[in-house]
Design an enzyme around this catalytic site. Structure first.
Site, PDB file in Angstrom:
ATOM      1  N   TYR A   1       1.013  41.773 117.508  1.00 29.82           N
ATOM      2  CA  TYR A   1      -0.287  41.098 117.606  1.00 29.82           C
ATOM      3  C   TYR A   1      -1.294  41.773 116.683  1.00 29.82           C
ATOM      4  O   TYR A   1      -1.424  43.004 116.671  1.00 29.82           O
ATOM      5  CB  TYR A   1      -0.810  41.100 119.047  1.00 29.82           C
ATOM      6  CG  TYR A   1       0.027  40.254 120.000  1.00 29.82           C
ATOM      7  CD1 TYR A   1       0.935  39.302 119.520  1.00 29.82           C
ATOM      8  CD2 TYR A   1      -0.088  40.403 121.370  1.00 29.82           C
ATOM      9  CE1 TYR A   1       1.700  38.534 120.385  1.00 29.82           C
ATOM     10  CE2 TYR A   1       0.683  39.638 122.249  1.00 29.82           C
ATOM     11  CZ  TYR A   1       1.577  38.711 121.746  1.00 29.82           C
ATOM     12  OH  TYR A   1       2.333  37.956 122.610  1.00 29.82           O
TER      13      TYR A   1
ATOM     14  N   SER B   1      11.438  37.909 126.755  1.00 33.36           N
ATOM     15  CA  SER B   1      10.541  36.797 126.475  1.00 33.36           C
ATOM     16  C   SER B   1      11.306  35.781 125.638  1.00 33.36           C
ATOM     17  O   SER B   1      12.089  36.151 124.757  1.00 33.36           O
ATOM     18  CB  SER B   1       9.325  37.338 125.716  1.00 33.36           C
ATOM     19  OG  SER B   1       8.477  36.287 125.340  1.00 33.36           O
ATOM     20  N   ASN B   2      11.099  34.509 125.951  1.00 36.34           N
ATOM     21  CA  ASN B   2      11.702  33.395 125.195  1.00 36.34           C
ATOM     22  C   ASN B   2      13.227  33.422 125.241  1.00 36.34           C
ATOM     23  O   ASN B   2      13.877  32.954 124.296  1.00 36.34           O
ATOM     24  CB  ASN B   2      11.213  33.407 123.738  1.00 36.34           C
ATOM     25  CG  ASN B   2       9.704  33.364 123.644  1.00 36.34           C
ATOM     26  OD1 ASN B   2       9.089  32.457 124.189  1.00 36.34           O
ATOM     27  ND2 ASN B   2       9.092  34.351 122.995  1.00 36.34           N
TER      28      ASN B   2
ATOM     29  N   TRP C   1       3.180  31.892 128.620  1.00 37.49           N
ATOM     30  CA  TRP C   1       2.267  32.197 127.503  1.00 37.49           C
ATOM     31  C   TRP C   1       1.649  30.930 126.929  1.00 37.49           C
ATOM     32  O   TRP C   1       2.186  29.840 127.111  1.00 37.49           O
ATOM     33  CB  TRP C   1       2.921  33.057 126.442  1.00 37.49           C
ATOM     34  CG  TRP C   1       4.154  32.594 125.697  1.00 37.49           C
ATOM     35  CD1 TRP C   1       5.440  32.948 125.980  1.00 37.49           C
ATOM     36  CD2 TRP C   1       4.223  31.792 124.506  1.00 37.49           C
ATOM     37  NE1 TRP C   1       6.301  32.408 125.054  1.00 37.49           N
ATOM     38  CE2 TRP C   1       5.586  31.693 124.142  1.00 37.49           C
ATOM     39  CE3 TRP C   1       3.278  31.155 123.709  1.00 37.49           C
ATOM     40  CZ2 TRP C   1       6.035  30.973 123.020  1.00 37.49           C
ATOM     41  CZ3 TRP C   1       3.708  30.440 122.593  1.00 37.49           C
ATOM     42  CH2 TRP C   1       5.056  30.345 122.262  1.00 37.49           C
ATOM     43  N   SER C   2       0.530  31.086 126.241  1.00 39.78           N
ATOM     44  CA  SER C   2      -0.231  29.952 125.669  1.00 39.78           C
ATOM     45  C   SER C   2      -0.362  28.802 126.668  1.00 39.78           C
ATOM     46  O   SER C   2      -0.001  27.664 126.379  1.00 39.78           O
ATOM     47  CB  SER C   2       0.417  29.453 124.369  1.00 39.78           C
ATOM     48  OG  SER C   2       0.259  30.401 123.347  1.00 39.78           O
TER      49      SER C   2
ATOM     50  N   GLY D   1       1.686  22.116 122.013  1.00 37.37           N
ATOM     51  CA  GLY D   1       2.771  22.441 121.101  1.00 37.37           C
ATOM     52  C   GLY D   1       2.750  23.918 120.743  1.00 37.37           C
ATOM     53  O   GLY D   1       2.431  24.773 121.571  1.00 37.37           O
TER      54      GLY D   1
ATOM     55  N   PHE E   1       0.785  26.315 119.006  1.00 36.27           N
ATOM     56  CA  PHE E   1      -0.524  26.677 118.441  1.00 36.27           C
ATOM     57  C   PHE E   1      -1.175  25.533 117.646  1.00 36.27           C
ATOM     58  O   PHE E   1      -1.737  25.747 116.580  1.00 36.27           O
ATOM     59  CB  PHE E   1      -0.413  27.911 117.531  1.00 36.27           C
ATOM     60  CG  PHE E   1       0.143  29.113 118.243  1.00 36.27           C
ATOM     61  CD1 PHE E   1      -0.502  29.654 119.336  1.00 36.27           C
ATOM     62  CD2 PHE E   1       1.323  29.696 117.821  1.00 36.27           C
ATOM     63  CE1 PHE E   1       0.012  30.758 120.000  1.00 36.27           C
ATOM     64  CE2 PHE E   1       1.852  30.797 118.479  1.00 36.27           C
ATOM     65  CZ  PHE E   1       1.200  31.329 119.574  1.00 36.27           C
TER      66      PHE E   1
HETATM   67  N1  LIG Z   1       5.855  35.910 124.359  1.00 40.46           N
HETATM   68  C1  LIG Z   1       5.472  35.178 123.341  1.00 40.46           C
HETATM   69  O1  LIG Z   1       6.270  34.751 122.492  1.00 40.46           O
HETATM   70  C2  LIG Z   1       4.014  34.867 123.197  1.00 40.46           C
HETATM   71  C3  LIG Z   1       3.577  33.983 122.201  1.00 40.46           C
HETATM   72  C4  LIG Z   1       2.209  33.706 122.125  1.00 40.46           C
HETATM   73  C5  LIG Z   1       1.325  34.300 123.027  1.00 40.46           C
HETATM   74  N2  LIG Z   1       1.785  35.176 123.958  1.00 40.46           N
HETATM   75  C6  LIG Z   1       0.872  35.815 124.944  1.00 40.46           C
HETATM   76  O2  LIG Z   1       0.183  34.783 125.620  1.00 40.46           O
HETATM   77  C7  LIG Z   1      -1.218  35.054 125.564  1.00 40.46           C
HETATM   78  C8  LIG Z   1      -1.956  33.762 125.628  1.00 40.46           C
HETATM   79  O3  LIG Z   1      -1.668  32.957 124.469  1.00 40.46           O
HETATM   80  P1  LIG Z   1      -2.800  32.039 123.850  1.00 40.46           P
HETATM   81  O4  LIG Z   1      -3.936  32.874 123.406  1.00 40.46           O
HETATM   82  O5  LIG Z   1      -2.199  31.127 122.864  1.00 40.46           O
HETATM   83  O6  LIG Z   1      -3.202  31.246 125.203  1.00 40.46           O
HETATM   84  P2  LIG Z   1      -4.247  30.122 125.590  1.00 40.46           P
HETATM   85  O7  LIG Z   1      -5.037  30.637 126.739  1.00 40.46           O
HETATM   86  O8  LIG Z   1      -3.488  28.846 125.792  1.00 40.46           O
HETATM   87  O9  LIG Z   1      -5.164  29.922 124.332  1.00 40.46           O
HETATM   88  C9  LIG Z   1      -6.284  30.724 124.092  1.00 40.46           C
HETATM   89  C10 LIG Z   1      -7.123  30.033 123.066  1.00 40.46           C
HETATM   90  O10 LIG Z   1      -7.586  28.799 123.620  1.00 40.46           O
HETATM   91  C11 LIG Z   1      -8.997  28.842 123.708  1.00 40.46           C
HETATM   92  N3  LIG Z   1      -9.405  28.281 124.999  1.00 40.46           N
HETATM   93  C12 LIG Z   1      -9.080  28.731 126.224  1.00 40.46           C
HETATM   94  N4  LIG Z   1      -9.682  27.982 127.163  1.00 40.46           N
HETATM   95  C13 LIG Z   1     -10.368  27.046 126.508  1.00 40.46           C
HETATM   96  C14 LIG Z   1     -11.189  25.978 126.942  1.00 40.46           C
HETATM   97  N5  LIG Z   1     -11.425  25.730 128.230  1.00 40.46           N
HETATM   98  N6  LIG Z   1     -11.748  25.193 125.990  1.00 40.46           N
HETATM   99  C15 LIG Z   1     -11.537  25.447 124.687  1.00 40.46           C
HETATM  100  N7  LIG Z   1     -10.764  26.456 124.207  1.00 40.46           N
HETATM  101  C16 LIG Z   1     -10.194  27.240 125.129  1.00 40.46           C
HETATM  102  C17 LIG Z   1      -9.396  30.287 123.615  1.00 40.46           C
HETATM  103  O11 LIG Z   1     -10.697  30.388 123.041  1.00 40.46           O
HETATM  104  P3  LIG Z   1     -11.750  31.434 123.708  1.00 40.46           P
HETATM  105  O12 LIG Z   1     -11.242  32.803 123.364  1.00 40.46           O
HETATM  106  O13 LIG Z   1     -13.024  31.091 122.992  1.00 40.46           O
HETATM  107  O14 LIG Z   1     -11.785  31.159 125.161  1.00 40.46           O
HETATM  108  C18 LIG Z   1      -8.341  30.846 122.693  1.00 40.46           C
HETATM  109  O15 LIG Z   1      -8.648  30.595 121.331  1.00 40.46           O
HETATM  110  C19 LIG Z   1      -1.395  35.862 124.293  1.00 40.46           C
HETATM  111  O16 LIG Z   1      -2.577  36.643 124.289  1.00 40.46           O
HETATM  112  C20 LIG Z   1      -0.167  36.729 124.312  1.00 40.46           C
HETATM  113  O17 LIG Z   1      -0.399  37.829 125.160  1.00 40.46           O
HETATM  114  C21 LIG Z   1       3.113  35.456 124.066  1.00 40.46           C
END
Ligand SMILES: NC(=O)c1ccc[n+]([C@@H]2O[C@H](COP(=O)([O-])OP(=O)(O)OC[C@H]3O[C@@H](n4cnc5c(N)ncnc54)[C@H](OP(=O)(O)O)[C@@H]3O)[C@@H](O)[C@H]2O)c1
Length: 307
Positions: free
Chosen positions: A49, A148-149, A216-217, A222, A224
């Protein structure tokens, strides 16, 4: 059967650190303090990250500077296995051991609560993983392990040599990416792409083996493509979320969280927000129990079919 779960003080919500490189040090400190104030204990990292190896881990470590008592109260989880300096994945013992050293140094801690293998390496030698895990466990550098995955079959392959319980599998799931449940709901429907098995029945495997799924996400569409709350292609979902949110006197993100936590697989949600108010909304959402009709309405509004 492996029933051990990563300890989480506040129900089902953890905070992902993948996006903290958009914050400065005081922003990271403020996000961490707000999360702790809301009862969050699980902080999810990975060596990849940020902009270079261990970037977000280092930013976290230098912004938060954990005192020993504080360190014992939280769960620091990180992942390794994706190469940033070469193509592909690497589950060799040498790579795993080197990356853990880098994560410990960057986070400013003597141990990791959970180490996960980030994405399956098809060149994996389970004996190598076992050797690395034994060494990390014996030295006290890692307390528990996960993946993971990974598919069920890939987990079984690791288990042929790895002695430690693999306590969790972190996978993508949410209303913007519901493949985990979609395949089972359309099983055996010839010609319907939703019936294609993308993960060897991972959801059922996890429930049968009592293995925790971390999500996650949770709000990304989809891979990102953007948030389900903003994308124009998700208007039907956005209106169902708003209508149900109004009924519960809450926000759409609370309901999108409730949709995940309503599933009896008891998934843990790894949020990616950098905003304290959004953490708080999801915590509230995780306490709402949607009706079956509401759950299926949201699923269909997200574009999936219930045959
Ligand atoms: N294991 C894996 O392969 C893998 C892959 C990817 C991620 N991850 C983990 O999963 C965590 C979460 O992933 P993610 O960041 O993609 O998750 P997410 O919570 O789906 O997306 C976060 C993004 O969405 C925005 N967001 C959240 N709530 C919102 C809302 N109500 N309205 C508009 N935008 C909103 C956030 O902006 P704001 O910051 O402005 O709220 C941020 O840019 C990561 O930090 C990581 O730890 C793991």
């Amino acid at each position: 059967m492996q029933k051990e779960q990563p300890p989480l003080a506040n129900g089902r919500i953890g905070l992902g650190m993948m996006r903290i490189d958009s914050l400065d040090s005081s922003g990271i400190r403020a996000l961490y303090s707000a999360a702790r104030g809301l009862g969050i204990t699980l902080f999810d990292h990975a060596d990849v990250y940020g902009r270079e190896w261990h970037d977000c881990e280092r930013r976290f470590g230098s912004a938060v500077k954990l005192a020993a008592s504080e360190r014992e109260e939280i769960v620091l989880q990180t992942k390794c296995g994706i190469r940033m300096d070469a193509p592909g994945l690497d589950f060799s013992a040498e790579h795993i051991l080197r990356q853990v050293e880098g994560s410990l140094r960057s986070l400013g801690t003597e141990y990791l609560d959970v180490l996960m293998l980030h994405r399956p390496d098809t060149l994996v030698e389970p004996e190598e993983v076992a050797r690395a895990f034994d060494e990390l466990e014996e030295s006290g550098k890692v307390r528990t392990f996960g993946v993971s995955n990974h598919t069920g079959g890939q987990i079984d392959l690791l288990r042929t040599c790895v002695r430690q319980p693999l306590i969790a599998n972190q996978v993508q799931f949410g209303l913007g990416h519901a493949a985990l449940v979609a395949q089972g709901l359309a099983a055996n429907m010839e010609g319907n792409p939703q019936s294609y098995d993308l993960d060897n029945g991972l959801l059922t495997y996890s429930r049968v083996h009592g293995m925790t799924l971390q999500v996650w996400s949770p709000f990304q569409s989809g891979f990102f493509e953007g948030s389900i709350f903003d994308l124009p292609g998700q208007r039907p979902l956005q209106s169902s979320l708003s209508r149900i949110a109004e009924k519960y006197n809450t926000s759409s993100s609370a309901i999108a969280t409730a949709w995940i936590t309503r599933h009896p697989a008891r998934m843990q949600v790894i949020l990616g927000t950098t905003r304290a108010d959004r953490i708080s909304e999801s915590i509230l959402g995780s306490k709402i129990v949607l009706t079956r009709a509401e759950w299926y309405e949201l699923y269909e509004a997200a574009g999936y079919i219930v045959p």
